[in-house]
Motif scaffolding. Structure first.
Motif, PDB file in Angstrom:
ATOM      1  N   LYS A   1       2.390  13.953  -9.646  1.00 26.41           N
ATOM      2  CA  LYS A   1       3.477  14.870  -9.968  1.00 26.41           C
ATOM      3  C   LYS A   1       3.750  14.927 -11.469  1.00 26.41           C
ATOM      4  N   LEU A   2       3.952  13.759 -12.083  1.00 22.95           N
ATOM      5  CA  LEU A   2       4.300  13.734 -13.500  1.00 22.95           C
ATOM      6  C   LEU A   2       3.064  13.688 -14.388  1.00 22.95           C
ATOM      7  N   GLY A   3       1.975  13.161 -13.857  1.00 27.79           N
ATOM      8  CA  GLY A   3       0.743  13.078 -14.632  1.00 27.79           C
ATOM      9  C   GLY A   3       0.822  12.094 -15.789  1.00 27.79           C
TER      10      GLY A   3
ATOM     11  N   PHE B   1       0.837  -1.215   0.000  1.00 33.85           N
ATOM     12  CA  PHE B   1       0.000   0.000   0.000  1.00 33.85           C
ATOM     13  C   PHE B   1       0.863   1.254   0.000  1.00 33.85           C
ATOM     14  N   TRP B   2       2.010   1.160   0.663  1.00 37.77           N
ATOM     15  CA  TRP B   2       2.930   2.293   0.688  1.00 37.77           C
ATOM     16  C   TRP B   2       3.509   2.528  -0.713  1.00 37.77           C
ATOM     17  N   LEU B   3       3.952   1.440  -1.329  1.00 37.04           N
ATOM     18  CA  LEU B   3       4.512   1.534  -2.676  1.00 37.04           C
ATOM     19  C   LEU B   3       3.466   2.084  -3.636  1.00 37.04           C
ATOM     20  N   ALA B   4       2.230   1.592  -3.502  1.00 36.27           N
ATOM     21  CA  ALA B   4       1.155   2.032  -4.384  1.00 36.27           C
ATOM     22  C   ALA B   4       0.967   3.538  -4.278  1.00 36.27           C
ATOM     23  N   MET B   5       0.969   4.027  -3.041  1.00 37.44           N
ATOM     24  CA  MET B   5       0.726   5.464  -2.866  1.00 37.44           C
ATOM     25  C   MET B   5       1.915   6.293  -3.342  1.00 37.44           C
ATOM     26  N   GLU B   6       3.120   5.776  -3.123  1.00 36.90           N
ATOM     27  CA  GLU B   6       4.307   6.477  -3.627  1.00 36.90           C
ATOM     28  C   GLU B   6       4.256   6.584  -5.153  1.00 36.90           C
ATOM     29  N   LEU B   7       3.917   5.469  -5.795  1.00 32.89           N
ATOM     30  CA  LEU B   7       3.842   5.470  -7.260  1.00 32.89           C
ATOM     31  C   LEU B   7       2.773   6.438  -7.740  1.00 32.89           C
ATOM     32  N   GLN B   8       1.623   6.426  -7.046  1.00 28.55           N
ATOM     33  CA  GLN B   8       0.547   7.352  -7.416  1.00 28.55           C
ATOM     34  C   GLN B   8       1.018   8.792  -7.304  1.00 28.55           C
ATOM     35  N   MET B   9       1.671   9.085  -6.189  1.00 26.40           N
ATOM     36  CA  MET B   9       2.088  10.462  -5.964  1.00 26.40           C
ATOM     37  C   MET B   9       3.073  10.913  -7.021  1.00 26.40           C
ATOM     38  N   TYR B  10       3.982  10.024  -7.381  1.00 24.79           N
ATOM     39  CA  TYR B  10       5.022  10.429  -8.311  1.00 24.79           C
ATOM     40  C   TYR B  10       4.527  10.441  -9.752  1.00 24.79           C
TER      41      TYR B  10
END
Lengths: 313, 352
Positions: free
Chosen positions: A139-141, A126-135
């Motif tokens: 951020k990059l869209g 879940f942490w990895l998922a949210m990090e990937l989402q954020m980035y």
């Protein structure tokens, strides 16, 4: 199954009261309880459930009052599509990296891969998922934040959007589906890939010192041929067994990943059911997962006979 | 020595391990001539398989350390790591291999036919050397050559007396007996039409009844084709049966080499004599050689047999040079059991 049935029934909630709503009178709750068969002893409830199950009836959801079997079947393709994509990614990444790690053992690249694979196993999805989402999404869209597809989706034939859009020649939907699938599939694939790296590495190391590899080297076969054809085929025997188990882990992991990415599959359904104490829905979910798991492992055993002729006898 | 095919000269190598550096070969020398069958004899651990492995380039690269010497096959350096392309084209083509254990030396998940086809694809005598180098997995197998190769395979399987070759090719290795598998390995060693076959104890894993058949088969096919065979073995009996010449190794050093009759009649190195004495049929029952092999981590300097030798003197702390004990008979010992050229020269000098 009995265990799941039992556990979900000892949880101190009263489904009848939940269904009846907060403002229901005691008499209404009792009537509802009788109607749902909840006033019967547990073994009678279980017996009825089994009898229904034999006809493919998983009962009705306490909330939606819809047949659970229909709901699950409708959502199964989404989860299968996600897990299969994750499986493909993890095999495509994990197996070659495992081979490289074994061939270059104790080199810096091997050390790096070993560190990465341990971290890959340790990281919380879940942490990895949210990090990937954020980035990547925020951020990059580059990728969509969540969901399975932007619009309505391709004309439904199998429920697998990739297959449906291919069949229908709907390239826009195909692209959109793959785009949506990328992050959740990668998130799900990471721990599986890490496991595969480690198993493939161990398998290759075992085979690479065998007498037949020595023979092939002594006879001057090209090294790349020895590694990628003769060694890998033998090393994959143990890896394939592992793939069956990994698939089960992916299905379980999908519950978390689907929740984060709002993926309309079995995982989100299970999470909702648990939050709502929808015991029959939870039970239905675990039965479907069990069936899929058994099916995949059966498939693995069949594949086994193809790659290892010694198992046929 | 104009007809030398393979020369191993002063080869010293070993492996880095947990107990330090293991000196496996120490100034080992060996020569193979065209068409001869040479037995490389010695007890387990004397370095004969390591020597075979060094020629074939299959020693574990991570722990191997070469300390000196050369391996030269018909002008090609087979030892240098910088020469791998040439070595790869020699191995399997001009130098082939019969492994020790036919049970584990075929790949278990491919049929026998697939494995022979792969061998012929790369090592067929009809394959032109060089050419375009595609990645190995994408290299095609031209159809015309494939057909010719297949005919040759069928003929060869008949020659090694394997029944039903068509059916055999469709089988997996585990479906075939050990004796048949070793016939197959002999066939695969002969198919590329090599100059030299390295047979590393090819019969150790087989039943005694089959051993003689296999060795006889190897001997006759190799002689017919003029192929040299380097046979490593610890079985002096079978070496006597099929070899032209024998080289004895002890603890990583060559100690004596002689034609087979000379070898058995006039063993000149103390170790060779003791080795022959320890044969059960050597009279006097089982004697054995007192003492143990020296440690590979801290071997004695000079001749390694000194620790078990009654004739050992201070001189043995140096490696004895090659000495000639008869026609084509070379021994490395300061105190040989029979007169050598050195002795003859010494006597001559004394009389002058």
């Amino acid at each position: 199954m009995f265990v799941v049935f039992f556990i979900s029934n000892v949880v101190p909630t009263d489904p009848a009261r939940i269904v009846a709503g907060e403002n229901a009178t005691e008499a209404q709750v009792v009537a509802l309880r009788t109607e749902m068969g909840l006033d019967q002893p547990l073994y009678v409830q279980f017996g009825r459930y089994i009898a229904d199950l034999a006809t493919g009836d998983l009962g009705k959801s306490l909330y939606t009052q819809r047949a659970i079997a229909d709901d699950l079947l409708h959502r199964l393709p989404a989860t299968l599509e996600l897990t299969i994509a994750a499986m493909i990614i993890s095999i495509g990444v994990g197996v070659p990296l495992g081979v490289i790690s074994a061939v270059k053992r104790n080199s810096w690249i091997d050390q790096l891969l070993r560190i990465l694979s341990v971290s890959g196993l340790a990281v919380a999805s879940f942490w990895l998922a949210m990090e990937l989402q954020m980035y990547f999404s925020t951020k990059l869209g580059w990728t969509p934040l969540n969901g399975r597809i932007g619009g309505w989706g391709p004309d439904e034939i199998t429920g697998f959007y990739v297959i449906d859009s291919l069949l229908g020649g709907d390239w826009a939907s195909l692209w959109d589906t793959l785009h949506h699938m990328l992050l959740p599939a990668v998130t799900l694939a990471l721990p599986a890939a890490a496991t595969l790296v480690r198993f493939t590495r161990a398998g290759v190391l075992e085979v690479i010192n065998s007498n037949y590899v020595l023979y092939e080297r002594a006879m001057g076969f090209p090294t790349s041929l020895i590694i990628w054809k003769y060694v890998l085929r033998n090393a994959l025997i143990s890896t394939v067994t592992q793939i069956g188990l990994i698939f089960g882990a992916l299905f379980a992991g999908a519950v978390v990943v689907e929740a984060v990415f709002d993926w309309p599959g079995l995982g989100t359904y299970a999470v909702q059911s648990i939050l709502q104490s929808d015991t029959k829905a939870i039970l239905g979910f675990s039965i479907v997962v069990g069936i899929v798991f058994i099916g995949v492992n059966l498939l693995v055993d069949i594949v086994h006979t193809f790659i290892d002729p010694r198992t046929i006898q | 020595m104009t007809d030398a095919l393979l020369t191993v000269d002063g080869l010293s190598l070993g492996f880095r391990g947990e107990g330090g550096f293991a000196h496996i070969l120490s100034d080992a020398n060996m020569t193979m001539r065209r068409g001869e069958i040479m037995g490389l004899v010695g007890e387990s651990g004397c370095g004969k398989s390591t020597l075979a492995g060094a020629i074939l380039g299959v020693l574990p690269r991570t722990s191997l350390q070469v300390r000196g010497g050369t391996i030269n096959f018909d002008g090609i350096d087979m030892l240098s790591g910088a020469n791998t392309r040439a070595q790869e084209s020699v191995r399997g083509r001009r130098v082939t291999f019969i492994p020790q254990d036919p049970f584990t030396s075929l790949n278990p998940v491919f049929t026998i036919g697939q494995q022979i086809t792969e061998l012929m694809k790369w090592k067929s005598p009809r394959r032109a050397p060089g050419g375009v180098r595609l990645p190995a997995l994408m290299t095609p197998y031209p159809r015309a050559r494939r057909r010719a190769d297949r005919d040759q395979v069928m003929e060869m399987l008949n020659l090694v007396q394997l029944p039903n070759p068509e059916r055999l090719l469709k089988k997996y290795p585990h479906e075939v007996s050990g004796g048949q598998r070793q016939r197959l390995m002999i066939a695969m060693a002969l198919l590329p039409e090599p100059d030299l076959i390295i047979a590393d104890e090819p019969t150790t894993a087989l039943d005694v009844t089959i051993q003689a058949q296999i060795l006889g088969l190897l001997r006759s096919l190799a002689t017919d084709r003029g192929v040299a065979v380097m046979l490593t073995t610890h079985d002096l009996g079978s070496a006597y049966e099929i070899c032209d010449r024998i080289t004895v190794m002890y603890a990583g050093q060559d100690v004596e080499t002689a034609p087979v009759a000379e070898f058995f009649n006039r063993p000149t190195h103390p170790y060779t004599a003791k080795l022959l004495d320890s044969l059960p049929e050597g009279g006097g029952g089982m004697t054995g050689i007192p003492g143990e092999l020296p440690s590979f981590y801290a071997p004695p300097p000079g001749c390694r047999f000194q620790t078990r030798c009654e004739r050992m003197t201070e001189a043995c702390k140096q490696r004895p040079p090659s000495d000639i004990a008869g026609p084509d008979h070379v021994v490395r010992c300061f105190h040989p059991l029979h007169a050598t050229i050195t002795d003859a020269l010494a006597t001559k000098e004394a009389s002058l």
